[in-house]
Design a protein around this motif. Structure first.
Motif, mmCIF file in Angstrom:
data_model
loop_
_atom_site.group_PDB
_atom_site.id
_atom_site.type_symbol
_atom_site.label_atom_id
_atom_site.label_comp_id
_atom_site.label_asym_id
_atom_site.label_seq_id
_atom_site.Cartn_x
_atom_site.Cartn_y
_atom_site.Cartn_z
ATOM 1 N N LEU A 293 -2.951 9.274 -1.761
ATOM 2 C CA LEU A 293 -2.932 8.265 -0.800
ATOM 3 C C LEU A 293 -3.811 8.227 0.349
ATOM 4 C CD1 LEU A 293 0.803 7.416 -1.064
ATOM 5 C CD2 LEU A 293 -0.601 6.067 -2.065
ATOM 6 N N VAL A 294 -4.055 9.262 0.923
ATOM 7 C CA VAL A 294 -4.867 9.306 2.163
ATOM 8 C C VAL A 294 -6.273 8.987 1.677
ATOM 9 C CG1 VAL A 294 -5.827 10.719 4.077
ATOM 10 C CG2 VAL A 294 -3.291 10.648 3.436
ATOM 11 N N ILE A 295 -6.742 9.764 0.600
ATOM 12 C CA ILE A 295 -7.819 9.590 0.078
ATOM 13 C C ILE A 295 -8.282 8.203 -0.460
ATOM 14 C CG2 ILE A 295 -9.449 10.406 -1.574
ATOM 15 C CD1 ILE A 295 -7.836 13.117 -1.666
ATOM 16 N N ALA A 296 -7.381 7.676 -0.852
ATOM 17 C CA ALA A 296 -7.702 6.163 -1.239
ATOM 18 C C ALA A 296 -7.714 5.124 0.024
ATOM 19 C CB ALA A 296 -6.246 5.716 -2.179
ATOM 20 N N LYS A 297 -6.937 5.484 1.028
ATOM 21 C CA LYS A 297 -7.035 4.742 2.261
ATOM 22 C C LYS A 297 -8.309 5.074 3.107
ATOM 23 C CE LYS A 297 -5.480 2.664 6.030
ATOM 24 N NZ LYS A 297 -4.952 1.124 6.167
ATOM 25 N N LEU A 298 -8.651 6.242 2.838
ATOM 26 C CA LEU A 298 -10.051 6.389 3.567
ATOM 27 C C LEU A 298 -11.227 5.796 2.628
ATOM 28 C CD1 LEU A 298 -9.460 10.266 4.431
ATOM 29 C CD2 LEU A 298 -9.748 8.556 6.118
ATOM 30 N N LYS A 299 -11.240 5.832 1.334
ATOM 31 C CA LYS A 299 -12.268 5.276 0.388
ATOM 32 C C LYS A 299 -12.332 3.753 0.525
ATOM 33 C CE LYS A 299 -13.995 5.325 -4.145
ATOM 34 N NZ LYS A 299 -13.543 5.945 -5.571
ATOM 35 N N SER A 300 -11.103 3.184 0.417
ATOM 36 C CA SER A 300 -10.945 1.725 0.233
ATOM 37 C C SER A 300 -10.373 0.745 1.214
ATOM 38 C CB SER A 300 -10.026 1.465 -0.928
ATOM 39 O OG SER A 300 -10.844 2.244 -2.169
ATOM 40 N N GLY A 301 -9.709 1.581 2.384
ATOM 41 C CA GLY A 301 -9.347 0.765 3.559
ATOM 42 C C GLY A 301 -8.062 0.162 3.442
ATOM 43 N N PHE A 302 -7.696 -0.668 2.400
ATOM 44 C CA PHE A 302 -6.492 -1.264 2.202
ATOM 45 C C PHE A 302 -6.085 -1.764 3.559
ATOM 46 C CE2 PHE A 302 -6.379 1.628 -1.416
ATOM 47 C CZ PHE A 302 -5.972 0.872 -2.484
ATOM 48 N N ASP A 303 -6.528 -2.479 4.231
ATOM 49 C CA ASP A 303 -6.236 -3.113 5.483
ATOM 50 C C ASP A 303 -5.311 -4.244 5.209
ATOM 51 O OD1 ASP A 303 -7.805 -1.308 6.758
ATOM 52 O OD2 ASP A 303 -9.554 -2.468 6.546
ATOM 53 N N ASP A 304 -5.274 -4.987 4.313
ATOM 54 C CA ASP A 304 -4.582 -6.194 3.916
ATOM 55 C C ASP A 304 -3.109 -5.854 3.306
ATOM 56 O OD1 ASP A 304 -6.551 -8.010 4.381
ATOM 57 O OD2 ASP A 304 -7.548 -7.911 2.305
ATOM 58 N N PRO A 305 -2.170 -6.374 4.064
ATOM 59 C CA PRO A 305 -0.813 -6.017 3.462
ATOM 60 C C PRO A 305 -0.614 -5.956 1.784
ATOM 61 C CG PRO A 305 -0.784 -7.732 4.960
ATOM 62 C CD PRO A 305 -2.031 -7.764 4.436
ATOM 63 N N ILE A 306 0.216 -4.805 1.458
ATOM 64 C CA ILE A 306 0.112 -4.475 0.163
ATOM 65 C C ILE A 306 1.698 -5.082 -0.413
ATOM 66 C CG2 ILE A 306 0.559 -2.649 -1.811
ATOM 67 C CD1 ILE A 306 -1.180 -0.867 0.444
ATOM 68 N N GLU A 307 1.539 -5.522 -1.600
ATOM 69 C CA GLU A 307 3.056 -5.921 -2.288
ATOM 70 C C GLU A 307 3.512 -4.730 -2.848
ATOM 71 O OE1 GLU A 307 4.864 -8.734 -2.769
ATOM 72 O OE2 GLU A 307 3.468 -10.077 -1.557
ATOM 73 N N ILE A 308 4.773 -4.529 -2.541
ATOM 74 C CA ILE A 308 5.662 -3.559 -2.946
ATOM 75 C C ILE A 308 7.003 -3.873 -3.892
ATOM 76 C CG2 ILE A 308 7.082 -1.611 -2.283
ATOM 77 C CD1 ILE A 308 4.149 -0.977 -1.739
ATOM 78 N N ALA A 309 7.162 -3.176 -4.770
ATOM 79 C CA ALA A 309 8.099 -3.416 -5.636
ATOM 80 C C ALA A 309 9.576 -3.329 -4.888
ATOM 81 C CB ALA A 309 8.228 -2.612 -6.972
ATOM 82 N N GLU A 310 10.468 -4.304 -5.183
ATOM 83 C CA GLU A 310 11.793 -4.033 -4.420
ATOM 84 C C GLU A 310 12.430 -2.685 -4.752
ATOM 85 O OE1 GLU A 310 14.027 -7.621 -5.707
ATOM 86 O OE2 GLU A 310 12.676 -8.996 -4.592
ATOM 87 N N ASN A 311 13.672 -2.569 -4.011
ATOM 88 C CA ASN A 311 14.580 -1.297 -4.146
ATOM 89 C C ASN A 311 13.360 0.043 -3.998
ATOM 90 O OD1 ASN A 311 16.412 -3.114 -4.550
ATOM 91 N ND2 ASN A 311 16.619 -2.600 -6.799
ATOM 92 N N CYS A 312 12.724 -0.086 -3.071
ATOM 93 C CA CYS A 312 11.571 0.885 -2.977
ATOM 94 C C CYS A 312 11.975 2.103 -1.951
ATOM 95 C CB CYS A 312 10.069 0.432 -2.357
ATOM 96 S SG CYS A 312 10.385 -0.552 -0.684
ATOM 97 N N VAL A 313 13.274 2.268 -1.341
ATOM 98 C CA VAL A 313 13.294 3.340 -0.378
ATOM 99 C C VAL A 313 13.381 4.675 -1.163
ATOM 100 C CG1 VAL A 313 14.598 1.675 0.996
ATOM 101 C CG2 VAL A 313 15.813 2.903 -0.874
ATOM 102 N N PRO A 314 13.395 5.660 -0.647
ATOM 103 C CA PRO A 314 13.375 6.910 -1.135
ATOM 104 C C PRO A 314 14.737 7.169 -1.956
ATOM 105 C CG PRO A 314 12.307 7.175 1.047
ATOM 106 C CD PRO A 314 13.083 5.724 0.942
ATOM 107 N N GLU A 315 14.669 8.206 -2.990
ATOM 108 C CA GLU A 315 16.036 8.290 -3.715
ATOM 109 C C GLU A 315 17.007 8.881 -3.095
ATOM 110 O OE1 GLU A 315 14.636 9.667 -7.813
ATOM 111 O OE2 GLU A 315 12.796 9.681 -6.907
ATOM 112 N N SER A 316 16.671 9.652 -1.994
ATOM 113 C CA SER A 316 17.649 10.406 -1.290
ATOM 114 C C SER A 316 18.431 9.186 -0.417
ATOM 115 C CB SER A 316 17.113 11.327 -0.220
ATOM 116 O OG SER A 316 16.256 10.479 0.498
ATOM 117 N N ASP A 317 17.808 8.083 0.033
ATOM 118 C CA ASP A 317 18.315 7.358 0.727
ATOM 119 C C ASP A 317 19.419 6.112 -0.239
ATOM 120 O OD1 ASP A 317 17.471 8.080 3.172
ATOM 121 O OD2 ASP A 317 16.015 6.392 3.460
#
Length: 452
Positions: A293-317
């Motif tokens: 994820l960090v490598i992708a951020k450094l390479k492509s920026g991803f400065d615009d907001p990302i759409e995330i699927a619902e129910n995305c909280v960590p499984e422990s939560d």
């Protein structure tokens, strides 16, 4: 040591006093409000916001703590000094700052950073690691990604049982099982992939892991992880040069305080799933995913907001339900009366008390049990401002009193629509306290509190 505190800026002392409030710390004259009540006959606790107090009052309170605590406060002052030095360096020499360091700064600027990354490292067993010379750190781009798996112990704490570390080439630098050295209540094998048999004969301890981390993080390397503060808290390792992959992306469909799960984020950013539904965690794969994820951020920026699927909280939560707006006079253990299954409960702690109310988490063995317990609660279902389902429930005590509070799911869903609102009868405003009887039968007045 008092001289060092006296030399700190007021805003630093404010942060330290707030830290004592969050962790329920008390000096020779009690906590912050106790101190004000005893020493300020004019205003007392009516002006308890540390920011509204003079530097002399803040300093006087901090000096009521023991020498050991003042030594820890001195470390917090040093941490603030380092942070300001980094900010100044980035302003003065922006062209010399590594892209990786800019992600460190992005992490520290996140709205949730100060809440989650101020560790109780004054406690026994914690290690604090300095970042070294600022100019050297700013130019360095060396990174390591870490992930841990934790089990639940009989004393109610979580303990590390596996740690994996990879570098930016995904080469493994550490992969070890860890003996918690105390009784384990739940191995959470369906999540951790670690069983009792796996830990037989394991001699590596948490202290051993801390020593290894100090060695591999030498010379100011950047530590990467997803919701990394949870790993650092379990490792009892206080380190400030971090990149939290939950903080460096913007989300189009989540609240500013929310973060996506590692799996959901990898689907959106890297185009692959870290694990399939129901599959246990692989500590090594999770560390690799955070680095990707960090490598992708450094390479492509991803400065615009990302759409995330619902129910995305960590499984422990997802194994938890949050009970909130609970009157402080109601003991935690009584909450369990209204839940099906066989849940446990987090104790009421000072940092979760807000005025006359507190919140706590109800812990279940699996997601299905948590979902079932919520569905079987008798109460009107609504959604909070973030789209999470919650119910207003009533609990009848043995003495005949009836207490109301809210129980909320941890997963995010769609935001409530205007049509949904119009079909529901008016709900009590969550950040307003209706008049009710306290433990002594006295009426409480309305008061504003922070919205959960």
């Amino acid at each position: 040591m008092g001289e060092r505190l006296a030399g700190a800026e007021k805003e630093v002392l404010v942060e330290i006093v707030r830290f004592t409030q969050k962790n329920g710390l008390k000096g020779a004259e009690g906590g912050w409000k106790d101190f004000l009540g005893r020493n300020d006959k004019k205003f007392g606790v009516s002006v308890s916001d540390p920011k509204k107090r003079t530097k002399d009052v803040l300093l006087a309170f901090l000096l009521t703590f023991s020498k050991d605590f003042q030594k820890y406060f001195r470390k917090l002052v040093r941490r603030h000094t380092e942070r300001r030095a980094i900010e100044q360096y980035m302003n003065d020499f922006s062209g010399k700052v590594s892209p990786e360091q800019k992600l460190v700064q992005l992490t520290t600027e996140h709205i949730e950073y100060r809440k989650n990354y101020y560790f109780p490292s004054y406690q026994e067993g914690w290690k604090i690691m300095r970042i070294g010379k600022v100019s050297n750190s700013m130019n360095s781009g060396a990174m390591l990604a870490i992930d841990c798996e934790m089990v639940l112990c009989h004393d109610g704490t979580e303990a590390v049982v596996r740690v994996c570390v990879v570098d930016n080439k995904l080469e493994v630098k550490l992969d070890t099982l860890v003996n918690p050295c105390k009784a384990i209540a739940d191995y959470r094998t369906h999540i951790t992939a670690v069983s009792k048999k796996d830990l037989e004969g394991v001699t590596c301890s948490l202290v051993d892991v801390q020593k290894s981390l100090k060695k591999i993080l030498a010379k100011g390397k950047i530590l990467v992880g997803h919701s990394l503060y949870r790993d650092l808290h379990a490792l009892k390792f206080d380190y400030s040069r971090v990149v939290d992959t939950a903080y460096i992306f913007k989300y189009a469909n989540l609240p500013t305080t929310a973060s996506a799960s590692l799996n959901s984020l990898c689907k959106s950013v890297c185009g692959y799933s870290v694990r399939e539904e129901g599959e246990p965690h692989n500590c090594l794969k999770d560390a690799e995913a955070a680095m990707n994820l960090v490598i992708a951020k450094l390479k492509s920026g991803f400065d615009d907001p990302i759409e995330i699927a619902e129910n995305c909280v960590p499984e422990s939560d997802q194994l938890k339900l949050l009970a909130h707006r609970i009157p402080v006079y109601l003991p935690c253990k009584e909450l369990l009366k209204i839940f099906s299954g066989n849940p446990s409960i987090e104790e009421k702690i000072e940092s979760r008390i807000r005025g006359n109310f507190y919140s706590t988490c109800i812990l279940f063995k699996d997601i299905g049990e948590a979902d079932k317990a919520f569905e079987e609660l008798d109460g009107q279902e609504t959604k909070d401002s973030s789209g999470r389902l919650q119910k207003s429930v009533l609990l009848k005590r043995d003495n005949g009193d009836v207490v109301s509070f809210f129980v909320r799911k941890m997963v995010y869903g769609s935001r409530i629509t205007n049509s949904e609102i119009s079909k529901k009868r008016p709900q009590p405003i969550e950040n307003e306290d209706p008049k009710k009887e306290d433990a002594n039968g006295d009426k409480q007045k309305k008061q504003r509190t922070s919205k959960k």
